[in-house]
Design a protein around this motif. Structure first.
Motif, short mmCIF file in Angstrom:
data_model
loop_
_atom_site.label_atom_id
_atom_site.label_comp_id
_atom_site.label_asym_id
_atom_site.label_seq_id
_atom_site.Cartn_x
_atom_site.Cartn_y
_atom_site.Cartn_z
N VAL A 16 0.67 -1.38 0.05
CA VAL A 16 -0.08 0.02 0.01
C VAL A 16 0.97 1.04 0.21
O VAL A 16 2.01 1.32 0.63
CB VAL A 16 -1.00 -0.01 1.18
CG1 VAL A 16 -1.88 -1.10 1.20
CG2 VAL A 16 -0.13 0.14 2.55
N VAL A 17 0.41 2.27 -0.79
CA VAL A 17 1.07 3.46 -0.84
C VAL A 17 0.28 4.47 0.01
O VAL A 17 -0.70 4.88 -0.40
CB VAL A 17 1.57 3.72 -2.36
CG1 VAL A 17 2.21 5.08 -2.14
CG2 VAL A 17 2.25 2.86 -2.99
N ILE A 18 1.11 5.16 0.88
CA ILE A 18 0.26 6.13 1.68
C ILE A 18 0.06 7.62 0.81
O ILE A 18 0.87 8.08 0.24
CB ILE A 18 1.06 6.66 3.02
CG1 ILE A 18 1.10 5.20 3.75
CG2 ILE A 18 0.64 7.88 3.64
CD1 ILE A 18 -0.01 4.73 4.20
N GLY A 19 -1.46 7.94 1.05
CA GLY A 19 -1.41 9.19 0.13
C GLY A 19 -1.73 10.50 1.11
O GLY A 19 -1.40 11.70 0.71
N LYS A 20 -1.89 10.28 2.54
CA LYS A 20 -2.24 11.45 3.55
C LYS A 20 -1.52 11.12 4.46
O LYS A 20 -1.53 10.14 5.11
CB LYS A 20 -3.88 11.52 3.71
CG LYS A 20 -4.22 12.52 4.50
CD LYS A 20 -5.44 12.69 4.60
CE LYS A 20 -6.31 11.42 5.27
NZ LYS A 20 -7.66 11.69 5.70
N ALA A 48 -3.21 5.89 -0.95
CA ALA A 48 -3.38 6.52 -2.15
C ALA A 48 -3.61 5.37 -3.23
O ALA A 48 -4.42 5.49 -4.04
CB ALA A 48 -2.24 7.44 -2.44
N ALA A 49 -2.89 4.41 -3.14
CA ALA A 49 -2.86 3.43 -4.20
C ALA A 49 -2.28 2.26 -3.69
O ALA A 49 -1.71 1.88 -2.58
CB ALA A 49 -1.92 3.90 -5.36
N LEU A 50 -2.47 0.99 -4.47
CA LEU A 50 -2.12 -0.48 -4.22
C LEU A 50 -1.16 -0.33 -5.30
O LEU A 50 -1.13 -0.36 -6.42
CB LEU A 50 -3.23 -1.41 -4.24
CG LEU A 50 -4.51 -0.84 -2.95
CD1 LEU A 50 -5.45 -2.18 -3.15
CD2 LEU A 50 -3.73 -1.13 -1.74
#
Length: 284
Positions: free
Chosen positions: A133-137, A152-154
């Motif tokens: 998982v990619v952190i967005g916030k 934010a995204a996978l």
């Protein structure tokens, strides 16, 4: 829309994945030098809309895939996160009350369709298929209830490991987990829009077409929301950070005799709704 980072003639670009190749977008957004910057600016929808107005600029085969976020502040991996993985240790212990964590460096990963590197110091190159998982916030001490809103995204990860170097010291695994080019992340980012994308998703790893690992994220000992909450207790999570969420049972080390990766092997990590990450193996 799937977004990816790639290199052409020594220049790293980013863009959207089309049916026949890459749609370069980085030239249209010079203020965002990498997808990490896009994520930090909450620009995923903006760049995805731009992609709809452009044609493929780089056909498949004309570029090198890179890890989607090439410049994360940190990459944190969760170990022993499926019930059968805990049983593999044969130490008579129940699942631990807290998750095991370790860092990886971006340099230890390569992109889709690139070969993992087996170093001369050890033949024990192993595979571990995982969802990342990619952190967005950004956040600190994030509640479990709010945790998924920080994604934010996978993407996918082959968390390649040099097994005998995992136990090179008394209690740490860092050495075995950070050999240059020993793992892979990619091929692309899938924007995160719903908890259903991560809460009970099928994950598998094949080596030369043989299924070696297969499980569902719904069986994780520590679900992704708990991972984000726990990690953010001691460190601030920022946009572009990557959490590699754990691998099922079936890595090569658990066979008798072990099944280490060798040049010529092909490893395919797949997850529902994300796609497949494919890599070969080469000797350094």
């Amino acid at each position: 829309m799937r977004l990816a980072t790639f290199t052409v003639d020594g220049q790293q670009l980013w863009g959207a994945v089309g049916e026949t190749g890459m749609i370069a977008l980085s030239d249209a957004f010079p203020q965002w030098p990498s997808l990490r910057w896009v994520i930090a600016a909450r620009g995923l929808e903006t760049v995805s809309n731009m992609a709809k107005t452009r044609a493929v600029s780089h056909p498949f085969g004309s570029f090198r895939w890179d890890i989607p976020v090439p410049d994360p502040e940190k990459i944190i991996c969760v170990g022993v996160n499926f019930p059968d993985r805990n049983a593999e240790y044969k130490d008579g212990q129940d699942a631990p009350p807290h998750m095991s964590l370790f860092p990886r460096f971006a340099r230890s990963f390569i992109g889709h369709n690139e070969p993992l590197t087996r170093p001369p110091e050890s033949p024990q190159l192993d595979y571990e298929g995982e969802i990342a998982v990619v952190i967005g916030k950004a956040g600190r001490r994030i509640s479990r209830a709010d945790a998924l809103s920080h994604i934010a995204a996978l993407t996918l990860c082959n968390e390649g490991t040099i097994r005998d170097w995992v136990r090179h010291a008394k209690f740490n695994v860092t050495q075995g987990k950070n050999w240059d080019g020993s793992g892979a992340i990619g091929p692309w980012l899938v924007p995160f829009q719903s908890p259903s994308q991560i809460e009970d998703v099928g994950l598998s790893t094949k080596v030369n077409g043989e299924i070696r690992q297969q499980d569902r994220t719904g069986r994780m000992l520590f679900p992704v929301a708990e991972q984000i909450s726990y990690i953010s207790t001691f460190t601030s999570l920022v946009p572009g950070d990557i959490i590699i969420t754990g691998t099922p049972t079936g890595a090569g080390a658990r066979f008798d005799p072990p099944k280490w990766l060798v040049p010529g092997d092909q490893i395919e990590v797949s997850a529902e709704g994300i796609g497949s990450l494919i890599n070969g193996v080469r000797d350094e």
